[in-house]
Design a protein around this motif. Structure first.
Motif, PDB file in Angstrom:
ATOM      1  N   LEU A 593      -5.824 -49.527  -2.369  1.00 34.20           N
ATOM      2  CA  LEU A 593      -6.130 -48.514  -3.118  1.00 34.20           C
ATOM      3  C   LEU A 593      -4.491 -47.532  -3.134  1.00 34.20           C
ATOM      4  O   LEU A 593      -4.906 -46.695  -4.088  1.00 34.20           O
ATOM      5  CB  LEU A 593      -7.911 -48.101  -2.830  1.00 34.20           C
ATOM      6  CG  LEU A 593      -8.495 -47.069  -3.962  1.00 34.20           C
ATOM      7  CD1 LEU A 593      -8.788 -47.571  -5.411  1.00 34.20           C
ATOM      8  CD2 LEU A 593      -9.560 -46.736  -3.595  1.00 34.20           C
ATOM      9  N   LEU A 594      -4.933 -46.642  -2.227  1.00 45.39           N
ATOM     10  CA  LEU A 594      -4.090 -45.915  -2.021  1.00 45.39           C
ATOM     11  C   LEU A 594      -2.510 -45.834  -2.636  1.00 45.39           C
ATOM     12  O   LEU A 594      -2.277 -44.921  -3.147  1.00 45.39           O
ATOM     13  CB  LEU A 594      -3.522 -45.580  -0.420  1.00 45.39           C
ATOM     14  CG  LEU A 594      -2.440 -44.607  -0.671  1.00 45.39           C
ATOM     15  CD1 LEU A 594      -3.022 -42.909  -0.850  1.00 45.39           C
ATOM     16  CD2 LEU A 594      -2.706 -43.846   1.226  1.00 45.39           C
ATOM     17  N   ALA A 595      -2.053 -47.298  -2.219  1.00 45.17           N
ATOM     18  CA  ALA A 595      -0.782 -48.024  -2.744  1.00 45.17           C
ATOM     19  C   ALA A 595      -0.898 -47.730  -4.620  1.00 45.17           C
ATOM     20  O   ALA A 595       0.099 -47.502  -5.748  1.00 45.17           O
ATOM     21  CB  ALA A 595      -0.192 -49.050  -2.674  1.00 45.17           C
ATOM     22  N   ARG A 596      -2.158 -47.827  -4.696  1.00 45.69           N
ATOM     23  CA  ARG A 596      -2.554 -48.678  -7.076  1.00 45.69           C
ATOM     24  C   ARG A 596      -1.785 -46.918  -7.103  1.00 45.69           C
ATOM     25  O   ARG A 596      -1.634 -47.024  -7.855  1.00 45.69           O
ATOM     26  CB  ARG A 596      -3.951 -48.363  -6.905  1.00 45.69           C
ATOM     27  CG  ARG A 596      -4.506 -49.181  -8.180  1.00 45.69           C
ATOM     28  CD  ARG A 596      -5.122 -49.956  -8.462  1.00 45.69           C
ATOM     29  NE  ARG A 596      -6.150 -49.428  -9.302  1.00 45.69           N
ATOM     30  CZ  ARG A 596      -7.129 -50.159 -10.273  1.00 45.69           C
ATOM     31  NH1 ARG A 596      -8.062 -50.773  -8.642  1.00 45.69           N
ATOM     32  NH2 ARG A 596      -7.588 -50.614 -11.083  1.00 45.69           N
ATOM     33  N   LEU A 601       0.791 -42.627 -10.087  1.00 45.24           N
ATOM     34  CA  LEU A 601       1.456 -41.508  -9.622  1.00 45.24           C
ATOM     35  C   LEU A 601       3.040 -41.273  -9.995  1.00 45.24           C
ATOM     36  O   LEU A 601       3.312 -40.427 -11.034  1.00 45.24           O
ATOM     37  CB  LEU A 601       0.905 -40.972  -8.757  1.00 45.24           C
ATOM     38  CG  LEU A 601      -0.367 -41.119  -8.141  1.00 45.24           C
ATOM     39  CD1 LEU A 601      -1.434 -39.731  -7.168  1.00 45.24           C
ATOM     40  CD2 LEU A 601      -1.015 -39.003  -9.763  1.00 45.24           C
ATOM     41  N   ALA A 602       3.056 -42.301  -9.595  1.00 45.53           N
ATOM     42  CA  ALA A 602       4.891 -42.655  -9.941  1.00 45.53           C
ATOM     43  C   ALA A 602       4.910 -42.795 -11.493  1.00 45.53           C
ATOM     44  O   ALA A 602       6.106 -42.136 -11.728  1.00 45.53           O
ATOM     45  CB  ALA A 602       5.619 -43.450  -8.625  1.00 45.53           C
ATOM     46  N   LYS A 603       4.731 -43.010 -12.081  1.00 42.95           N
ATOM     47  CA  LYS A 603       5.319 -43.606 -13.721  1.00 42.95           C
ATOM     48  C   LYS A 603       4.514 -42.333 -14.392  1.00 42.95           C
ATOM     49  O   LYS A 603       4.916 -41.656 -15.371  1.00 42.95           O
ATOM     50  CB  LYS A 603       3.409 -44.777 -14.314  1.00 42.95           C
ATOM     51  CG  LYS A 603       3.973 -46.006 -14.088  1.00 42.95           C
ATOM     52  CD  LYS A 603       2.917 -46.793 -14.309  1.00 42.95           C
ATOM     53  CE  LYS A 603       3.379 -48.598 -14.340  1.00 42.95           C
ATOM     54  NZ  LYS A 603       2.424 -49.650 -14.078  1.00 42.95           N
ATOM     55  N   ILE A 606       5.019 -38.315 -10.187  1.00 45.13           N
ATOM     56  CA  ILE A 606       5.135 -37.678  -8.958  1.00 45.13           C
ATOM     57  C   ILE A 606       5.281 -38.716  -7.829  1.00 45.13           C
ATOM     58  O   ILE A 606       3.829 -39.586  -7.798  1.00 45.13           O
ATOM     59  CB  ILE A 606       3.458 -37.649  -8.615  1.00 45.13           C
ATOM     60  CG1 ILE A 606       2.847 -35.933 -10.088  1.00 45.13           C
ATOM     61  CG2 ILE A 606       3.365 -37.230  -7.593  1.00 45.13           C
ATOM     62  CD1 ILE A 606       1.281 -36.310  -9.771  1.00 45.13           C
ATOM     63  N   ASP A 607       6.966 -38.714  -7.302  1.00 43.87           N
ATOM     64  CA  ASP A 607       6.883 -39.595  -6.459  1.00 43.87           C
ATOM     65  C   ASP A 607       6.419 -38.958  -5.169  1.00 43.87           C
ATOM     66  O   ASP A 607       6.110 -38.406  -5.008  1.00 43.87           O
ATOM     67  CB  ASP A 607       8.169 -39.201  -5.978  1.00 43.87           C
ATOM     68  CG  ASP A 607       8.668 -39.970  -7.624  1.00 43.87           C
ATOM     69  OD1 ASP A 607       8.644 -40.654  -7.821  1.00 43.87           O
ATOM     70  OD2 ASP A 607      10.032 -38.938  -7.853  1.00 43.87           O
ATOM     71  N   SER A 608       6.641 -39.903  -4.422  1.00 46.18           N
ATOM     72  CA  SER A 608       6.250 -40.194  -3.070  1.00 46.18           C
ATOM     73  C   SER A 608       6.726 -41.650  -2.066  1.00 46.18           C
ATOM     74  O   SER A 608       7.020 -41.845  -2.914  1.00 46.18           O
ATOM     75  CB  SER A 608       3.938 -40.028  -3.453  1.00 46.18           C
ATOM     76  OG  SER A 608       3.914 -41.069  -3.944  1.00 46.18           O
ATOM     77  N   THR A 609       6.472 -41.499  -1.123  1.00 48.23           N
ATOM     78  CA  THR A 609       7.026 -42.414  -0.257  1.00 48.23           C
ATOM     79  C   THR A 609       5.244 -43.390   0.485  1.00 48.23           C
ATOM     80  O   THR A 609       4.391 -42.791   0.538  1.00 48.23           O
ATOM     81  CB  THR A 609       7.528 -42.135   1.348  1.00 48.23           C
ATOM     82  OG1 THR A 609       6.520 -40.993   2.425  1.00 48.23           O
ATOM     83  CG2 THR A 609       8.699 -41.042   0.181  1.00 48.23           C
TER      84      THR A 609
END
Length: 676
Positions: A593-596, A601-603, A606-609
């Motif tokens: 769910l977090l990866a989803r 958010l990346a689209k 909002i970038d993240s690792t």
């Protein structure tokens, strides 16, 4: 206007989408419903849409009661009953559209959804074509979309998300539908589509009046398809026999009153069929006619093989079945191009075939007397007189699709005035002249010719191939086929020389650009549609059992079919359970769910690792979109914080409670409204 639609409240947006889906489902029914029902359904849907756009209150229950009572009365007046297919579909359409006027609660919405599913299925009561199936598949996706959307109670989820979920459900269910289609036992008549009215499209009529077949010649739709075993006969020999007309009242030809005994017949005029030579074997796929006629190539000595029907040959060689053909059927037959039938010596019953009504066609009668009194033809045989009349037709007579309206004396007008006509005018005038010369003659109607579809190898016979020819009795030979139209226009019974039916705008445009392309597209579409008919609509019990033979059963039965179906269901259930257990042990639902959320958010920029916690993501959301009670950015921030709380502040609650919490968070994520 488009901007206003995108900014509508969720309830209004969902209602308008539902109305659009209902209109799509009901649109194919317009031609099958009474005019008042189609008008009422359209008016109610437009009214409901206007109430939604204007935020007006829905009408009171007395409005609905009054409209319902009015439609019930109109249904009774139109159909004379509230039972049966046509009346039932009319009431179903009315109930569906009226139900949209009391769409207040979620329960009302579910009633509308499932009424929509029933209306979608009712389209197949009238047509099971490939085009109908494709349009109803879109209707199914639309109804599933509104159903999935109704189960997203929070926020304003985009309809595209609900459509993707509905599409996934269809894809997951497709293997199950295929298995059930292949293996679920066909238990007629429960499996069949009900057809309880004589309202289907008919090919030829039970009687022949001048102008009747000319109307059919304008219809370019398919009447039947034939697949020959081996080399097909020449096109000019493709005569498919239908009703035989021998009773004439001066204007209209009808079948004889007594036509039941193929042996003796009425007055000794039975079929007395004798055949010679090698038979031609073929398979016919006949479109619905709402008539009890089987069209076979002349002449079929054995009964066509048509499961579920009982066929019999009449005294005039016409094959009929015990009930009207209201669905697509397929049957096998054998015909002998070399045959002889009827009495070979004069019998009393032949007098019926020289009878003419008094007071009609006096000039034709005078022509017959003139020929008979001519010393050159006083001792002429029937065959010689037939040849004389055919020679007359070859000089000065024209084959046309637009002969004009004939008056009372149809034969007189053809022979002496107009000298032009379609096959029914020519055949009728020919038979009247034969009878006036005391030669037994009758009219045979059916189809002649056809064209080969090079894509699938089937011969296509169209309604425009409807034809009328004559049979003349000759001593020592019996009934002999005489096609007077061939004398006027030899190309009518040859290849590619037919009068063309008018084309639509698209067909005309394609034909003007590239005639070859237009013909190829038409042949391809008809081949695809024929494949649908052969492998889907005509998937019978025999094909099911043949499928079992191919997978190893020696003598398959319904019991074997049931065992195979039950085994597949059990195997699928076990595989599903095993996959679910493996998925739970291999994947952490919280991490998925977090990866989803990270991907979405990346689209949005909002970038993240993979190491970024939900709290940091929530802070980035506030920094980008801002907060505030009720704002989309605040709702997204709160959801991310709940996700972190579920993981890192978990209590000692059981595993089942944690799974339930994950499902709740997943549903909330699907229903979130994203910031613009």
């Amino acid at each position: 206007m488009l901007t206003r639609l995108t900014t509508l409240p969720r309830e209004a947006r969902d209602t308008l989408f539902l109305l659009l889906v209902i209109a799509w489902v009901l649109l194919p029914q317009v031609g099958n419903l009474p005019l008042w029902c189609s008008a009422l359904a359209g008016a109610v849907l437009v009214w409901r849409g206007w109430l939604t756009l204007q935020s007006r209150p829905l009408p009171g229950k007395w409005w609905l009661v009054g409209l319902l009572a009015l439609t019930i009365a109109a249904t009774l007046m139109t159909h004379r009953t509230l039972l049966g297919r046509d009346a039932g579909v009319t009431l179903l359409v009315v109930l569906l559209t009226l139900k949209t006027l009391e769409l207040r609660a979620r329960r009302d919405a579910f009633v509308v959804f499932f009424l929509g599913f029933f209306c979608m299925l009712s389209n197949f009561f009238y047509s099971q074509s490939l085009l109908t199936a494709a349009s109803m598949l879109l209707g199914l996706l639309g109804l599933l979309t509104v159903l999935v959307n109704a189960h997203m109670p929070v926020g304003k989820p985009p309809l595209a998300l609900a459509a993707r979920t509905a599409g996934g459900m269809v894809l997951l269910g497709a293997p199950i539908m295929v298995v059930l289609f292949l293996l679920f036992p066909r238990l007629a008549p429960l499996w069949g589509v009900p057809s309880d009215a004589m309202t289907g499209r008919s090919g030829l009529s039970a009687s022949m009046q001048v102008g009747n077949i000319a109307t059919l010649a304008l219809d370019d739709s398919v009447a039947m398809r034939i697949r020959f075993e081996g080399r097909p006969p020449p096109q000019q020999d493709l005569y498919f026999r239908g009703p035989v007309m021998s009773s004439f009242d001066g204007r209209e030809w009808r079948p004889p009153l007594f036509n039941f005994s193929p042996r003796g017949g009425q007055g000794g005029v039975g079929s007395n069929l004798s055949v010679a030579g090698a038979p031609v074997s073929y398979e016919v796929t006949l479109e619905p006619t709402s008539r009890p006629w089987l069209f076979v190539m002349e002449a079929a000595a054995q009964s066509p093989v048509l499961p579920g029907y009982r066929s019999v040959m009449q005294a005039d060689l016409q094959w009929t079945v015990n009930r009207p053909i209201t669905d697509l059927v397929r049957y096998k037959a054998q015909s002998y191009p070399i045959f002889r039938h009827g009495p070979t010596r004069p019998v009393f019953g032949l007098r019926e075939f020289v009878a003419l009504p008094p007071g009609f066609n006096p000039r034709t009668l005078a022509l017959a007397n003139e020929i008979r009194s001519d010393p050159r033809y006083r001792n002429a045989s029937n065959a010689q007189l037939v040849q004389l009349v055919l020679d007359r037709l070859r000089s000065g007579y024209t084959y046309t699709l637009e002969p004009g309206v004939y008056g009372q004396h149809t034969a007189d007008e053809f022979w002496f005035d107009r000298k032009e006509g379609f096959c029914e005018h020519i055949a009728s005038a020919f038979v009247i002249l034969m009878r006036a010369m005391d030669i037994p003659a009758r009219i045979v109607t059916g189809y002649q010719g056809g064209e080969l579809n090079g894509v699938d190898g089937f011969w296509v016979v169209r309604q425009s191939d409807a034809h009328a020819w004559a049979e003349v009795w000759q001593e020592d030979r019996g009934w002999v086929r005489v096609d007077p139209t061939s004398a006027v226009a030899p190309g009518r019974t040859g290849a590619f020389q037919r009068l063309a039916a008018p084309q639509g705008v698209v067909a005309q445009t394609l034909g003007n650009i590239s005639p070859t392309l237009a013909a190829q597209l038409r042949a391809t579409w008809e081949a695809v549609n024929n494949g649908w008919n052969q492998w889907v609509l005509n998937y019978t019990q025999g094909k099911q059992l043949n499928l079992l033979k191919e997978i190893g059963f020696d003598s398959p039965s319904w019991e074997d079919l049931s065992y195979v179906l039950l085994g597949i269901i059990v195997l699928a259930a076990l595989l599903g359970a095993a996959w679910t257990l493996w998925d739970r042990t291999q994947h952490d639902p919280w991490l998925r769910l977090l990866a989803r959320a990270r991907r979405r958010l990346a689209k949005a920029g909002i970038d993240s690792t993979p190491a970024t916690p939900p709290r940091q993501l929530a802070q980035q959301v506030l920094a980008r979109y801002g907060g505030g009670s009720g704002s989309p950015g605040q709702a997204l921030h709160d959801w991310l914080m709940q996700l972190e709380l579920q993981r890192y502040a978990a209590t000692s609650s059981g595993q089942r409670s944690q799974r339930r919490e994950i499902r709740r968070l997943r549903q909330q994520w699907s229903a979130l409204a994203w910031p613009a």
